[in-house]
Design a protein around this motif. Structure first.
Motif, mmCIF file in Angstrom:
data_model
loop_
_atom_site.group_PDB
_atom_site.id
_atom_site.type_symbol
_atom_site.label_atom_id
_atom_site.label_comp_id
_atom_site.label_asym_id
_atom_site.label_seq_id
_atom_site.Cartn_x
_atom_site.Cartn_y
_atom_site.Cartn_z
ATOM 1 N N SER A 1 0.825 -1.207 0.000
ATOM 2 C CA SER A 1 0.000 0.000 0.000
ATOM 3 C C SER A 1 0.864 1.265 0.000
ATOM 4 N N HIS A 2 1.864 1.304 0.863
ATOM 5 C CA HIS A 2 2.754 2.471 0.916
ATOM 6 C C HIS A 2 3.563 2.615 -0.372
ATOM 7 N N ALA A 3 3.976 1.509 -0.950
ATOM 8 C CA ALA A 3 4.757 1.561 -2.188
ATOM 9 C C ALA A 3 3.918 2.132 -3.336
ATOM 10 N N ILE A 4 2.675 1.704 -3.428
ATOM 11 C CA ILE A 4 1.794 2.222 -4.481
ATOM 12 C C ILE A 4 1.563 3.717 -4.275
ATOM 13 N N GLN A 5 1.344 4.123 -3.030
ATOM 14 C CA GLN A 5 1.167 5.550 -2.739
ATOM 15 C C GLN A 5 2.432 6.338 -3.064
ATOM 16 N N SER A 6 3.584 5.788 -2.730
ATOM 17 C CA SER A 6 4.856 6.475 -3.007
ATOM 18 C C SER A 6 5.088 6.610 -4.504
ATOM 19 N N LEU A 7 4.802 5.551 -5.246
ATOM 20 C CA LEU A 7 4.965 5.608 -6.696
ATOM 21 C C LEU A 7 4.015 6.648 -7.287
ATOM 22 N N GLN A 8 2.784 6.658 -6.814
ATOM 23 C CA GLN A 8 1.821 7.640 -7.299
ATOM 24 C C GLN A 8 2.300 9.059 -7.015
ATOM 25 N N ARG A 9 2.726 9.314 -5.790
ATOM 26 C CA ARG A 9 3.203 10.651 -5.429
ATOM 27 C C ARG A 9 4.432 11.037 -6.259
ATOM 28 N N ALA A 10 5.329 10.088 -6.452
ATOM 29 C CA ALA A 10 6.540 10.372 -7.222
ATOM 30 C C ALA A 10 6.197 10.721 -8.668
ATOM 31 N N LEU A 11 5.293 9.950 -9.269
ATOM 32 C CA LEU A 11 4.936 10.197 -10.662
ATOM 33 C C LEU A 11 4.153 11.493 -10.840
ATOM 34 N N LEU A 12 3.470 11.927 -9.798
ATOM 35 C CA LEU A 12 2.692 13.160 -9.880
ATOM 36 C C LEU A 12 3.449 14.373 -9.350
ATOM 37 N N SER A 13 4.700 14.187 -8.978
ATOM 38 C CA SER A 13 5.467 15.292 -8.410
ATOM 39 C C SER A 13 5.712 16.374 -9.464
ATOM 40 N N PRO A 14 5.710 17.624 -9.031
ATOM 41 C CA PRO A 14 5.928 18.738 -9.971
ATOM 42 C C PRO A 14 7.259 18.643 -10.718
ATOM 43 N N GLN A 15 8.244 18.000 -10.113
ATOM 44 C CA GLN A 15 9.557 17.895 -10.758
ATOM 45 C C GLN A 15 9.495 17.076 -12.057
ATOM 46 N N LEU A 16 8.492 16.229 -12.186
ATOM 47 C CA LEU A 16 8.390 15.421 -13.402
ATOM 48 C C LEU A 16 7.553 16.090 -14.490
ATOM 49 N N CYS A 17 6.951 17.218 -14.186
ATOM 50 C CA CYS A 17 6.140 17.929 -15.183
ATOM 51 C C CYS A 17 6.976 18.384 -16.369
#
Length: 119
Positions: free
Chosen positions: A70-86
């Protein structure tokens, strides 16, 4: 087998660090938006930093322990949605989907849902 609580704690802390790592990559590998074209710097940052980090997060997304998964999926989601990746180009996003998200979804769909997870 019973998991030692301290092991789970360390895995969860490593997830936090991986997620933070994604946000600092642009600081030591500066990227610039170039008309939706993937630059060599962006390609290098993706291959050397982001893809391996996302792959490790994906590995933890398939963990049998619910809390870790659960935490890994949340972390991946947050990482992929981070402003740095925009700033990533469309070509880089295609790479992320091809190497990270699609393989993860295929693996998660193969895995039967445990009774304890479905409650």
């Amino acid at each position: 087998t019973k998991e030692h609580p301290q092991n789970t704690f360390f895995v969860l802390k490593s997830l936090e660090l991986l997620q933070q790592f994604v946000t600092v990559v642009p600081h030591f590998c500066p990227l610039q938006k170039d008309n939706n074209v993937q630059s060599e710097q962006e390609k290098d940052a993706l291959q050397l930093y982001w893809i391996p980090t996302f792959q490790y997060l994906c590995l933890l997304c398939r963990d049998q322990r619910y809390e870790i998964q659960s935490h890994a999926i949340q972390s991946l989601q947050r990482a992929l949605l981070s402003p740095q990746l925009c700033i990533l180009s469309p070509e880089s996003w295609v790479t992320v989907f091809d190497k990270i998200l699609f393989p993860l979804l295929v693996e998660l769909l193969k895995t039967p849902i445990k009774e304890s997870l479905s409650k």
